[in-house]
Write an enzyme that holds these catalytic residues in place. Structure first.
Site, short mmCIF file in Angstrom:
data_model
loop_
_atom_site.label_atom_id
_atom_site.label_comp_id
_atom_site.label_asym_id
_atom_site.label_seq_id
_atom_site.Cartn_x
_atom_site.Cartn_y
_atom_site.Cartn_z
N ASN A 1 42.20 61.31 35.38
CA ASN A 1 41.32 60.14 35.58
C ASN A 1 40.01 60.29 34.80
OD1 ASN A 1 43.27 60.08 37.83
ND2 ASN A 1 42.10 58.31 38.47
N SER B 1 49.48 59.48 29.74
CA SER B 1 48.77 59.33 31.01
C SER B 1 49.51 60.06 32.11
CB SER B 1 48.70 57.84 31.33
OG SER B 1 48.34 57.65 32.67
N ALA B 2 48.76 60.48 33.12
CA ALA B 2 49.39 61.08 34.29
C ALA B 2 50.30 60.07 34.99
CB ALA B 2 48.31 61.55 35.26
N THR B 3 50.18 58.81 34.62
CA THR B 3 51.05 57.80 35.21
C THR B 3 52.53 58.09 34.92
OG1 THR B 3 51.28 55.42 35.50
CG2 THR B 3 50.99 56.16 33.26
N LYS C 1 45.75 48.75 28.89
CA LYS C 1 45.80 49.83 29.89
C LYS C 1 45.65 49.41 31.35
CE LYS C 1 40.86 50.69 29.85
NZ LYS C 1 39.77 51.61 30.00
N GLY D 1 51.19 50.49 45.51
CA GLY D 1 51.54 51.36 44.38
C GLY D 1 50.72 52.64 44.31
N ASP D 2 49.65 52.76 45.13
CA ASP D 2 48.82 53.98 45.07
C ASP D 2 49.52 55.17 45.72
OD1 ASP D 2 46.61 53.22 43.69
OD2 ASP D 2 45.25 53.10 45.41
N TYR E 1 52.94 49.10 32.47
CA TYR E 1 52.02 49.92 31.67
C TYR E 1 52.56 51.35 31.58
CZ TYR E 1 48.13 53.11 30.82
OH TYR E 1 47.36 54.15 30.35
N TYR F 1 36.79 53.07 25.09
CA TYR F 1 36.09 54.03 25.96
C TYR F 1 36.36 55.48 25.54
CZ TYR F 1 35.18 56.52 30.41
OH TYR F 1 34.75 57.40 31.36
N LYS G 1 54.06 53.93 28.33
CA LYS G 1 53.69 55.32 27.99
C LYS G 1 54.92 56.21 27.97
CE LYS G 1 49.31 54.66 27.53
NZ LYS G 1 48.71 54.71 26.20
#
Ligand code: NAD
Ligand code: UFG
Length: 336
Positions: A178, A124-126, A84, A293-294, A148, A11, A152
């Site tokens: 995002n 990632s912002a993760t 991902k 987890g959100d 995941y 993507y 990172k």
């Protein structure tokens, strides 16, 4: 420049390849097609009228990678290849650690052997885990909440250690917020397998009638309307960010870290409205309990990328919705 793009049929990779070709870079893609289609290469050619060199290989396989470096004098590498899906990573963590970390180690060893030391890594912002202060800047504490995210985080540490050990590496860690939307031609876009995990592809599948309604994960967050707020960045803006980062690492040495986001958050219901406007259709939704987890709110301080490499987003959430919808309509069953 000869730029090797791992995961280049995926993507974000495919959109970045288009922007690199638009800047007259020569692109070599390696991808094992585990989460993308060969047809993407034809689509890239239709958009740019240029061809890329493609190798269907696994980045974990050092011997195959060496062949690529033998065949081309690679100047810089953009490393997108990786698994991902957050949920899947909690079910098959070893596969995530193996694929994401081994592929990076194997790539770094081959790059070193061929004295190619310019690298951009898809972070990632993760890696910011749970933060209470918004917007999030690059100095925030790092943590991860799932396998995941830990891949990172570990890779970020590996790359920092590498730069400390050898000053000739030039590396950019790009922390995406995002990514959404699609190329305005509708030829490439996000093409998830099965039921989408992420908000925007889920909404477009509701709009086209493949899914009955959107589950809005919670309306009791401390946000404008109680639904989760995120920093959505149009994938073409994100792709342009990589072109800026290539310029940055090839002109100033060492390790740099940038958030790539719009610097503004939108709620789930604001996104639903944008898609209703873009599609001219009502998006059915039901409020459901929060997703495990959100977090409530997450958006970037995007000023460092602007101040240091002149990067800023230009596309709006309406652009994101219009382009995602065009891609969905043109490819109702994904890229074939
Ligand atoms: P994607 O799955 O569409 O693209 C990844 C590509 O890598 C796929 O084409 C896949 O076939 C390939 N690949 C995976 N493992 C490989 C391996 N071992 N060897 C060769 N090819 C391999 O994902 P994307 O959304 O384009 O994401 C690209 C990168 O950006 C990933 O590293 C991802 O973790 C990171 N990222 C994505 C998001 C997001 O929301 N999409 C957010 C932050 C970071
Ligand atoms: N949401 C719904 N319903 C859905 C899907 C999502 O209400 O069906 C909500 C979520 O609760 C959240 C927002 O929409 O509030 C965005 O969710 P996404 O799943 O699209 O994105 P996330 O912010 O959860 O995570 C994404 C990637 C991660 C990455 C992170 C930051 O999936 O891998 O962005 O870059 F780490």
């Amino acid at each position: 420049m000869n730029i090797l793009v791992t995961g280049g049929t995926g993507y974000i990779g495919s959109h970045t390849v288009v922007e690199l070709l638009n800047k007259d870079h020569n692109v070599i893609i390696v991808d094992n097609l585990s989460n993308s289609k060969y047809e993407v290469l034809n689509r890239i050619k239709r958009i740019t009228n240029k061809v890329v060199t493609f190798y269907q290989i696994d980045v974990c396989n050092k011997d195959d990678l060496k062949e690529v470096f033998k065949n081309h004098k690679i100047d810089s590498v953009i490393h997108f290849a990786g698994l991902k899906a957050v949920g899947e990573s909690t079910e098959i963590p070893l596969k995530y650690y193996e694929n994401n970390i081994l592929s990076t180690l194997s790539l770094l060893e081959v790059m070193k052997e061929f004295n190619c030391k310019n690298l951009i890594f898809s972070s990632s912002a993760t890696v910011y885990g749970y933060q209470s202060v918004m917007p999030i800047n690059e100095e925030a504490t790092l943590s991860a909440t799932n396998p995941y995210g830990r891949t990172k985080l570990f890779i970020e540490y590996i790359l920092k250690d590498l730069c400390l050990s050898d000053k000739s590496w030039n590396i950019a860690l790009l922390r995406y917020f995002n990514p959404v939307g699609a190329h305005p031609t509708g030829l490439i876009g996000e093409d998830p397998n099965g039921i989408p995990n992420n908000l925007c592809p889920y909404i477009t599948q509701v709009a086209i009638g493949k899914l009955p309604y959107l589950k809005v994960f919670g309306d009791d967050y401390d946000t404008i309307d109680g639904t989760g707020v995120r920093d959505y960045i149009h994938v073409v803006d994100l792709a342009v960010g990589h072109v800026c980062a290539i310029d940055k690492i090839t002109t100033s040495p060492g390790l740099v870290i940038y958030n790539l986001g719009a610097g503004k958050g939108y709620s789930v219901l604001e996104m639903v409205k944008a898609f209703e406007k873009a599609t001219g259709r009502k998006i059915a939704y039901k409020i459901t309990p929060r997703r495990a987890g959100d977090i409530g709110t997450c958006y970037a301080d995007a000023s460092k990328a602007y101040n240091e490499m002149g990067f800023k987003t230009i596309k709006t959430i309406d652009d994101m919705a219009i382009d995602a919808w065009r891609f969905q309509q043109n490819n109702p069953d994904g890229i074939k």
